[in-house]
Write a protein that holds these residues in place. Structure first.
Motif, PDB file in Angstrom:
ATOM      1  N   PHE A 154     -14.966 -14.936  58.693  1.00 34.30           N
ATOM      2  CA  PHE A 154     -13.885 -15.905  58.529  1.00 34.30           C
ATOM      3  C   PHE A 154     -12.756 -15.270  57.727  1.00 34.30           C
ATOM      4  N   GLN A 155     -11.546 -15.356  58.291  1.00 33.72           N
ATOM      5  CA  GLN A 155     -10.404 -14.785  57.584  1.00 33.72           C
ATOM      6  C   GLN A 155      -9.526 -15.914  57.026  1.00 33.72           C
ATOM      7  N   PRO A 156      -9.264 -15.889  55.711  1.00 34.33           N
ATOM      8  CA  PRO A 156      -8.477 -16.955  55.084  1.00 34.33           C
ATOM      9  C   PRO A 156      -7.035 -17.011  55.595  1.00 34.33           C
ATOM     10  N   LEU A 172     -15.538 -13.641  65.939  1.00 35.96           N
ATOM     11  CA  LEU A 172     -16.883 -13.372  66.424  1.00 35.96           C
ATOM     12  C   LEU A 172     -17.248 -11.893  66.274  1.00 35.96           C
ATOM     13  N   ARG A 173     -18.480 -11.646  65.870  1.00 34.35           N
ATOM     14  CA  ARG A 173     -18.993 -10.279  65.701  1.00 34.35           C
ATOM     15  C   ARG A 173     -20.342 -10.162  66.391  1.00 34.35           C
ATOM     16  N   TRP A 174     -20.623  -8.965  66.867  1.00 37.33           N
ATOM     17  CA  TRP A 174     -21.924  -8.703  67.492  1.00 37.33           C
ATOM     18  C   TRP A 174     -22.539  -7.473  66.845  1.00 37.33           C
ATOM     19  N   VAL A 226     -10.817 -21.732  65.713  1.00 39.21           N
ATOM     20  CA  VAL A 226     -11.722 -21.045  66.630  1.00 39.21           C
ATOM     21  C   VAL A 226     -10.895 -20.529  67.809  1.00 39.21           C
ATOM     22  N   ASN A 227     -11.190 -19.305  68.248  1.00 43.18           N
ATOM     23  CA  ASN A 227     -10.465 -18.730  69.390  1.00 43.18           C
ATOM     24  C   ASN A 227     -11.080 -19.182  70.709  1.00 43.18           C
ATOM     25  N   LEU A 228     -10.246 -19.504  71.657  1.00 39.59           N
ATOM     26  CA  LEU A 228     -10.732 -19.928  72.971  1.00 39.59           C
ATOM     27  C   LEU A 228     -10.133 -19.051  74.054  1.00 39.59           C
ATOM     28  N   SER A 229     -10.970 -18.615  74.990  1.00 42.55           N
ATOM     29  CA  SER A 229     -10.452 -17.904  76.148  1.00 42.55           C
ATOM     30  C   SER A 229      -9.866 -18.924  77.110  1.00 42.55           C
ATOM     31  N   ALA A 230      -8.800 -18.546  77.785  1.00 39.87           N
ATOM     32  CA  ALA A 230      -8.131 -19.468  78.699  1.00 39.87           C
ATOM     33  C   ALA A 230      -9.095 -20.006  79.749  1.00 39.87           C
ATOM     34  N   ILE A 288      -0.932 -21.603  69.853  1.00 39.70           N
ATOM     35  CA  ILE A 288      -0.720 -20.595  70.895  1.00 39.70           C
ATOM     36  C   ILE A 288      -0.806 -19.248  70.181  1.00 39.70           C
ATOM     37  N   ASP A 289      -1.831 -18.465  70.559  1.00 36.82           N
ATOM     38  CA  ASP A 289      -2.191 -17.237  69.836  1.00 36.82           C
ATOM     39  C   ASP A 289      -1.389 -16.052  70.364  1.00 36.82           C
ATOM     40  N   ASP A 290      -1.238 -15.019  69.557  1.00 36.14           N
ATOM     41  CA  ASP A 290      -0.570 -13.782  69.989  1.00 36.14           C
ATOM     42  C   ASP A 290       0.802 -14.060  70.574  1.00 36.14           C
ATOM     43  N   ASP A 312       2.342 -12.928  66.832  1.00 38.34           N
ATOM     44  CA  ASP A 312       1.445 -11.790  67.003  1.00 38.34           C
ATOM     45  C   ASP A 312       1.632 -10.748  65.903  1.00 38.34           C
ATOM     46  N   LYS A 313       0.514 -10.137  65.507  1.00 38.96           N
ATOM     47  CA  LYS A 313       0.562  -9.198  64.386  1.00 38.96           C
ATOM     48  C   LYS A 313       1.418  -7.969  64.676  1.00 38.96           C
ATOM     49  N   SER A 314       1.621  -7.642  65.954  1.00 41.23           N
ATOM     50  CA  SER A 314       2.438  -6.460  66.261  1.00 41.23           C
ATOM     51  C   SER A 314       3.880  -6.632  65.753  1.00 41.23           C
ATOM     52  N   ALA A 345       1.875 -16.673  60.694  1.00 42.51           N
ATOM     53  CA  ALA A 345       1.948 -15.231  60.945  1.00 42.51           C
ATOM     54  C   ALA A 345       0.586 -14.595  60.727  1.00 42.51           C
ATOM     55  N   GLU A 346       0.150 -13.770  61.670  1.00 44.11           N
ATOM     56  CA  GLU A 346      -1.094 -13.004  61.480  1.00 44.11           C
ATOM     57  C   GLU A 346      -0.722 -11.544  61.245  1.00 44.11           C
ATOM     58  N   GLY A 347      -1.618 -10.801  60.575  1.00 47.71           N
ATOM     59  CA  GLY A 347      -1.338  -9.378  60.349  1.00 47.71           C
ATOM     60  C   GLY A 347      -0.401  -9.112  59.185  1.00 47.71           C
ATOM     61  N   VAL A 348      -0.441  -9.984  58.169  1.00 47.74           N
ATOM     62  CA  VAL A 348       0.379  -9.760  56.971  1.00 47.74           C
ATOM     63  C   VAL A 348      -0.346  -8.736  56.094  1.00 47.74           C
ATOM     64  N   GLU A 349       0.265  -7.567  55.961  1.00 48.74           N
ATOM     65  CA  GLU A 349      -0.427  -6.472  55.278  1.00 48.74           C
ATOM     66  C   GLU A 349       0.216  -6.080  53.955  1.00 48.74           C
ATOM     67  N   SER A 350       1.403  -6.610  53.658  1.00 47.13           N
ATOM     68  CA  SER A 350       2.090  -6.170  52.446  1.00 47.13           C
ATOM     69  C   SER A 350       2.834  -7.328  51.783  1.00 47.13           C
ATOM     70  N   GLY A 367      -3.863 -12.218  56.825  1.00 45.96           N
ATOM     71  CA  GLY A 367      -3.790 -10.767  56.998  1.00 45.96           C
ATOM     72  C   GLY A 367      -4.481 -10.035  55.865  1.00 45.96           C
ATOM     73  N   PHE A 368      -4.599  -8.713  56.049  1.00 44.90           N
ATOM     74  CA  PHE A 368      -5.322  -7.888  55.076  1.00 44.90           C
ATOM     75  C   PHE A 368      -4.718  -7.978  53.680  1.00 44.90           C
ATOM     76  N   PHE A 369      -3.426  -8.330  53.570  1.00 49.01           N
ATOM     77  CA  PHE A 369      -2.834  -8.446  52.243  1.00 49.01           C
ATOM     78  C   PHE A 369      -3.570  -9.506  51.420  1.00 49.01           C
TER      79      PHE A 369
HETATM   80  P1  C2E Z   1      -6.837 -12.515  67.190  1.00 50.49           P
HETATM   81  O1  C2E Z   1      -7.210 -13.942  67.449  1.00 50.49           O
HETATM   82  O2  C2E Z   1      -5.385 -12.167  67.292  1.00 50.49           O
HETATM   83  O3  C2E Z   1      -7.447 -12.186  65.775  1.00 50.49           O
HETATM   84  C1  C2E Z   1      -6.802 -11.418  64.792  1.00 50.49           C
HETATM   85  C2  C2E Z   1      -7.318 -10.007  64.794  1.00 50.49           C
HETATM   86  O4  C2E Z   1      -6.519  -9.248  63.882  1.00 50.49           O
HETATM   87  C3  C2E Z   1      -8.742  -9.876  64.288  1.00 50.49           C
HETATM   88  O5  C2E Z   1      -9.338  -8.783  64.973  1.00 50.49           O
HETATM   89  C4  C2E Z   1      -8.543  -9.545  62.813  1.00 50.49           C
HETATM   90  O6  C2E Z   1      -9.632  -8.861  62.250  1.00 50.49           O
HETATM   91  C5  C2E Z   1      -7.325  -8.660  62.875  1.00 50.49           C
HETATM   92  N1  C2E Z   1      -6.558  -8.688  61.635  1.00 50.49           N
HETATM   93  C6  C2E Z   1      -6.560  -9.637  60.684  1.00 50.49           C
HETATM   94  N2  C2E Z   1      -5.693  -9.348  59.706  1.00 50.49           N
HETATM   95  C7  C2E Z   1      -5.106  -8.188  60.040  1.00 50.49           C
HETATM   96  C8  C2E Z   1      -4.095  -7.379  59.413  1.00 50.49           C
HETATM   97  O7  C2E Z   1      -3.550  -7.664  58.349  1.00 50.49           O
HETATM   98  N3  C2E Z   1      -3.751  -6.232  60.079  1.00 50.49           N
HETATM   99  C9  C2E Z   1      -4.317  -5.887  61.256  1.00 50.49           C
HETATM  100  N4  C2E Z   1      -3.914  -4.736  61.820  1.00 50.49           N
HETATM  101  N5  C2E Z   1      -5.267  -6.622  61.882  1.00 50.49           N
HETATM  102  C10 C2E Z   1      -5.637  -7.775  61.271  1.00 50.49           C
HETATM  103  P2  C2E Z   1     -10.768  -8.927  65.624  1.00 50.49           P
HETATM  104  O8  C2E Z   1     -11.649  -9.689  64.726  1.00 50.49           O
HETATM  105  O9  C2E Z   1     -11.155  -7.571  66.065  1.00 50.49           O
HETATM  106  O10 C2E Z   1     -10.498  -9.847  66.879  1.00 50.49           O
HETATM  107  C11 C2E Z   1      -9.789  -9.379  67.974  1.00 50.49           C
HETATM  108  C12 C2E Z   1      -9.570 -10.475  68.981  1.00 50.49           C
HETATM  109  O11 C2E Z   1     -10.801 -10.894  69.569  1.00 50.49           O
HETATM  110  C13 C2E Z   1      -8.998 -11.742  68.385  1.00 50.49           C
HETATM  111  O12 C2E Z   1      -7.634 -11.545  68.194  1.00 50.49           O
HETATM  112  C14 C2E Z   1      -9.349 -12.742  69.466  1.00 50.49           C
HETATM  113  O13 C2E Z   1      -8.394 -12.698  70.520  1.00 50.49           O
HETATM  114  C15 C2E Z   1     -10.660 -12.225  69.994  1.00 50.49           C
HETATM  115  N6  C2E Z   1     -11.747 -13.042  69.436  1.00 50.49           N
HETATM  116  C16 C2E Z   1     -12.363 -12.948  68.247  1.00 50.49           C
HETATM  117  N7  C2E Z   1     -13.317 -13.904  68.114  1.00 50.49           N
HETATM  118  C17 C2E Z   1     -13.287 -14.631  69.261  1.00 50.49           C
HETATM  119  C18 C2E Z   1     -14.028 -15.762  69.761  1.00 50.49           C
HETATM  120  O14 C2E Z   1     -14.878 -16.350  69.088  1.00 50.49           O
HETATM  121  N8  C2E Z   1     -13.710 -16.207  71.009  1.00 50.49           N
HETATM  122  C19 C2E Z   1     -12.732 -15.625  71.780  1.00 50.49           C
HETATM  123  N9  C2E Z   1     -12.492 -16.123  72.981  1.00 50.49           N
HETATM  124  N10 C2E Z   1     -12.022 -14.570  71.332  1.00 50.49           N
HETATM  125  C20 C2E Z   1     -12.290 -14.077  70.098  1.00 50.49           C
END
Ligand code: C2E
Ligand code: CA
Ligand code: CA
Length: 392
Positions: A154-156, A172-174, A226-230, A288-290, A312-314, A345-350, A367-369
């Motif tokens: 879980f990311q805050p 999700l992790r495996w 929670v992330n959902l696939s389309a 709406i993600d990304d 999107d973090k990019s 905003a996702e991907g806030v690193e600084s 984000g990692f910050f």
């Molecule tokens: P996402 O939803 O865009 O999730 C954010 C991703 O960015 C996560 O990668 C997270 O670890 C990473 N991240 C977080 N903070 C930072 C940061 O400051 N800098 C950078 N460079 N990266 C950061 P993760 O965990 O590898 O997940 C990748 C993607 O996998 C997710 O992108 C999401 O699309 C998908 N995903 C993850 N869990 C699930 C799930 O339960 N179901 C579905 N359908 N997709 C999932």
């Protein structure tokens, strides 16, 4: 790649009721460098499966006392992880049906060979088994689910104005015993090709909400995303699945956010609209993600009842040093607000990126910050220690 380390071991168990066939297969397999046990007796086979844990099983389908299907069911019940190669004299169609049956029960089916088997064909099949031992396949994902190898981090998420943590995103992790921790982007697309994505999604929802209830009981008030696939939106009866999961966990729908990636229109706009609108009516948040990449476009924003835009973090990661990305981030925040949506905003690193987001009046950040994705049991402690984020 050294696949021998990835196959659980070097042991091959062969069962065939015809002793001469069994002996020939045994000899060929041994010549390929494996340890081999050959048996013609189903009871002996079962016992060896348990005590010897072979990495590969070569299975004859038609035997007088028991048939291969019965043995496949036994292997599935025992959650055997070995790669299974069917070798049999039956028609190829029958063999392929057996193969599908095994796969549906979570077995790692490696292929079928028809008798008589030529030495070269069998050697080649063994090589292929070795080669794709490290591949992520649907049966392996199903095995992983059954064996409890999946878990959530879980990311805050932080409110940018108050600098208070407001929620978490479940990721999700495996943890595969041989492959190690497999990143979601390596297995989610594979799961999306089959109905497995439904089971995974249900598991994620159930698990995330169970944690949320635990945290609520500890006095932590946070939204869980929670992330959902389309694909899931159009196909799964998501409305029912989500309501049931909320009800079972005793969680109010208002504290759940669904983050949707890719083109929601993919699975049919009508159906998606219907499902997403009903979820919104229940009070569930929809992000709406990304946003800004790929299919995550303005068309989606205009058509579907989102409550939140995730930038999107990019664009976010280097917005403090890239003028272009700063402009894009500012424009997306503005767009979101004008449409009455929150901007996240996702991907806030600084701290610089955070300052820019604050100036742009972005609502929330992750984000990692602030924090990387954390194990579930670290969440209460993290929220206690970071009730307000300190910037110095
Ligand atoms: P996402 O939803 O865009 O999730 C954010 C991703 O960015 C996560 O990668 C997270 O670890 C990473 N991240 C977080 N903070 C930072 C940061 O400051 N800098 C950078 N460079 N990266 C950061 P993760 O965990 O590898 O997940 C990748 C993607 O996998 C997710 O992108 C999401 O699309 C998908 N995903 C993850 N869990 C699930 C799930 O339960 N179901 C579905 N359908 N997709 C999932
Ligand atoms: Ca996400
Ligand atoms: Ca993203």
């Amino acid at each position: 790649m050294d696949t021998a380390a990835i196959l659980p071991n070097n042991r091959v168990l062969v069962i065939d009721d015809d002793p001469s066939v069994a002996a020939v297969i045994g000899r060929i397999v041994r010549r390929s460098g494996y340890d081999v046990i050959v048996t013609a007796d189903p009871a002996d086979f079962r016992q060896r499966v348990r005590s010897w844990s072979p990495g590969i099983i070569i299975l004859d389908l038609g035997m007088p006392e028991t048939d291969g299907i019965e043995l496949l069911r036994y292997l599935a019940d025992e959650q055997v992880k070995a790669r299974i190669l069917i070798v049999s004299g039956f028609d190829r169609k029958v063999l392929e049906a057996a193969q599908r049956l095994g796969a549906a029960r979570g077995l790692d089916m490696a292929g079928v060979l028809t008798k008589p088997v030529r030495a070269g064909t069998l050697t080649e099949a063994l090589k292929n088994i070795d080669r794709d031992a490290s591949a992520v396949t649907a049966p392996r994902i199903l095995q992983g689910l059954l064996a409890d190898e999946f878990y959530l981090e879980f990311q805050p998420k932080i409110d940018i104005r108050t600098l208070q943590p407001i929620g978490v995103e479940a990721l999700l992790r495996w943890n595969h015993p041989e492959l190690g921790v497999v990143p979601p982007l390596d297995f989610i697309p594979v799961a999306e090709e089959t109905d497995l994505i439904h089971r995974l999604t249900e598991w994620v929802l159930e698990t995330a909400l169970r944690y949320q209830r635990e945290w609520t009981a500890k006095g932590l008030n946070l939204t869980v995303a929670v992330n959902l696939s389309a694909r899931v939106i159009a196909e799964l009866d998501l409305n029912v699945v989500v309501s049931d999961a909320c009800a079972r966990a005793g969680v109010t729908p208002g504290s759940l956010i669904l983050e949707v990636t890719e083109s929601v229109a993919m699975g049919g706009v009508e159906k998606s609209m219907d499902v997403l609108t009903r979820l919104r009516l229940k009070g569930i948040g929809l992000a709406i993600d990304d946003f800004g990449t790929g299919y995550s476009s303005l068309v989606q924003l205009q058509r579907l009842p989102f409550s939140e835009v995730k930038i999107d973090k990019s664009f976010v990661m280097d917005c403090a040093t890239s003028k272009d990305n700063a402009v894009i981030v500012g424009a997306i925040v503005d767009l979101a607000h004008r449409l009455g949506l929150r901007a996240v905003a996702e991907g806030v690193e600084s701290p610089e990126a955070l300052r820019l987001l604050a100036e742009a009046e972005c609502d929330a950040a992750q984000g990692f910050f602030f924090a990387p994705p954390l194990p579930a049991d670290a969440i209460p402690g993290w929220f206690r220690d970071n009730a307000v984020i300190r910037l110095d």
